[in-house]
Write a protein that holds these residues in place. Structure first.
Motif, PDB file in Angstrom:
ATOM      1  N   UNK A  20       8.306   5.186   6.263  1.00  0.00           N
ATOM      2  CA  UNK A  20       9.088   5.693   7.389  1.00  0.00           C
ATOM      3  C   UNK A  20       8.310   6.753   8.161  1.00  0.00           C
ATOM      4  N   UNK A  21       7.659   7.659   7.444  1.00  0.00           N
ATOM      5  CA  UNK A  21       6.873   8.698   8.110  1.00  0.00           C
ATOM      6  C   UNK A  21       5.719   8.121   8.908  1.00  0.00           C
ATOM      7  N   UNK A  22       5.045   7.132   8.335  1.00  0.00           N
ATOM      8  CA  UNK A  22       3.935   6.509   9.052  1.00  0.00           C
ATOM      9  C   UNK A  22       4.417   5.742  10.280  1.00  0.00           C
ATOM     10  N   UNK A  45       0.840  -1.204   0.000  1.00  0.00           N
ATOM     11  CA  UNK A  45       0.000   0.000   0.000  1.00  0.00           C
ATOM     12  C   UNK A  45       0.877   1.257   0.000  1.00  0.00           C
ATOM     13  N   UNK A  46       1.964   1.230   0.762  1.00  0.00           N
ATOM     14  CA  UNK A  46       2.884   2.379   0.762  1.00  0.00           C
ATOM     15  C   UNK A  46       3.542   2.541  -0.607  1.00  0.00           C
ATOM     16  N   UNK A  83       1.439   3.466  11.839  1.00  0.00           N
ATOM     17  CA  UNK A  83       1.660   2.051  11.535  1.00  0.00           C
ATOM     18  C   UNK A  83       2.595   1.522  12.615  1.00  0.00           C
ATOM     19  N   UNK A  84       2.233   0.390  13.199  1.00  0.00           N
ATOM     20  CA  UNK A  84       3.085  -0.213  14.215  1.00  0.00           C
ATOM     21  C   UNK A  84       4.120  -1.106  13.541  1.00  0.00           C
ATOM     22  N   UNK A  85       5.302  -1.180  14.139  1.00  0.00           N
ATOM     23  CA  UNK A  85       6.389  -1.975  13.580  1.00  0.00           C
ATOM     24  C   UNK A  85       5.997  -3.441  13.459  1.00  0.00           C
ATOM     25  N   UNK A  86       5.217  -3.942  14.388  1.00  0.00           N
ATOM     26  CA  UNK A  86       4.790  -5.337  14.349  1.00  0.00           C
ATOM     27  C   UNK A  86       3.965  -5.649  13.099  1.00  0.00           C
ATOM     28  N   UNK A  87       3.367  -4.633  12.514  1.00  0.00           N
ATOM     29  CA  UNK A  87       2.528  -4.841  11.333  1.00  0.00           C
ATOM     30  C   UNK A  87       3.353  -5.148  10.088  1.00  0.00           C
TER      31      UNK A  87
END
Length: 112
Positions: A39-41, A12-13, A47-51
């Motif tokens: 990176x901004x999200x 999506x990014x 957005x969580x890193x786990x995602x």
């Protein structure tokens, strides 16, 4: 299911980066825009890193395979590369020296 979610967020990014690159009046790599957007999200906490962690680790683990087509494509331009090897080496070395000088100067400015 977790990998599908991870890849969906990353993809999506990338698609958003392609759309932004399409709207820009100058050419800019959509993948770079997508990475900056991701990176901004992540930095903003939207957005969580786990995602994206498992999917990103999978991509990084197999990244060397992604360079094989590029290396094979460069072989078709071997004659051009041989003609320009001096300039390529000069540009690489001078760029390295300039970066080292800039980082050294910046480090001295920040520590004094």
């Amino acid at each position: 299911m977790k990998l599908i979610r991870d890849f969906a967020v990353i993809f999506a990014c990338l698609l958003a980066g392609k759309f932004i690159a399409f709207l820009l009046p100058f050419s800019f790599p959509a993948s770079i825009i997508g990475l900056l957007l991701l990176f901004g999200l992540l930095s903003a906490g939207l957005i969580r890193l786990e995602w994206i962690l498992a999917g990103g680790q999978l991509i990084l683990r197999h990244m060397a395979l992604l360079f094989i087509p590029v290396a094979a494509g460069l072989l078709s331009y071997a004659d051009i590369l041989n003609q320009s090897i001096g300039f390529i080496l000069f540009a690489s070395f001078s760029g390295l020296v300039l970066i080292l000088l800039a980082v050294g100067w910046l480090y001295q400015r920040l520590t004094s």
